[in-house]
Design a protein around this motif. Structure first.
Motif: not given
Length: 231
Positions: A121-148
């Motif tokens: 939601l904020g401002n992440a500097e380019e390269g601060a978040l690795m691609p695996q972090q971006v994907f992992g966060n998306w997957l985890a938060t999607t599952l939390i929304k769906f399951l909980y």
């Protein structure tokens, strides 16, 4: 009455960054800063003490181990000294410690139980978040929304929670699943949660998790396992 705020910083070999992190924490707002020295082999502990933090040691390596040690310290302060709010903050200077002001505001003003600092939601500097972090966060938060049934956009390390609510969660994870365990349990127990946008920059030094292939795999596996564990 002013809320007592305690900051817990888990730290393993962060001698180059820990002083910057502590120096940027708003001292007029925070009552005490605890650095949990997670078996560092460098000057993390002495550098933290030199800028006013209390250092406690946890020899068992693991993010969750360090956070649990910080909680144990807070519990032992006693009824009159224990904090009202706990803030968790990483020691690598990727978070902006000054964001703590806005992070705790919903708890103080709106009686929110837990606030996550969202890098998405904020401002992440380019390269601060690795691609695996971006994907992992998306997957985890999607599952939390769906399951909980609770919507998050990030598993960001910068977070604040009422101390009594934190104890209610009975946190147990010792390693990579710490942040997601907190959010899953908060969702399951219907805590009042919100997110605020936070800034994020490239960390000082190399990540012990996303900086290696094995670390990324272990973290991803543990996060997914934790999400399904509490169904």
């Amino acid at each position: 009455m002013k809320n007592k705020i305690l900051v817990i910083i888990p730290a393993y070999n962060e001698e180059e960054s820990i002083g910057k992190v502590i120096s940027d924490i708003p001292k007029d707002l925070v009552n005490e800063i605890i650095v949990v020295n997670n078996n560092s082999t460098d000057r993390t502990a002495s550098n933290a003490e030199s800028v006013g933090a209390v250092v406690v040691n946890e020899t068992q390596r693991g993010y969750g181990y360090a956070c649990l040690k910080g909680i144990d310290y807070a519990e032992k302060l006693g009824k009159d000294q224990c904090p009202d709010i706990i803030v968790f903050l990483d020691g690598d200077y990727s978070d902006y410690p000054e964001d703590i002001r806005e992070l705790v505001r919903p708890i103080i003003e709106n009686d929110i139980d837990m606030v996550i600092g969202s890098r998405n939601l904020g401002n992440a500097e380019e390269g601060a978040l690795m691609p695996q972090q971006v994907f992992g966060n998306w997957l985890a938060t999607t599952l939390i929304k769906f399951l909980y049934g609770m919507k998050f956009t990030d598993l960001g390390p910068l977070r604040a929670i009422k101390f009594d609510k934190l104890l209610e969660l009975n946190m147990v994870d010792k390693t990579y699943g710490w942040t997601v365990e907190m959010q899953v349990k908060a969702a399951k127990q219907k805590f009042k949660c919100t997110e605020i946008p936070v800034k994020y920059r490239k960390r000082i030094g190399v990540s012990k998790i996303t900086g290696t292939l094995s670390g990324s795999f272990k973290a991803g596996y543990k996060i997914l396992w934790t999400i399904f564990k509490y169904l």
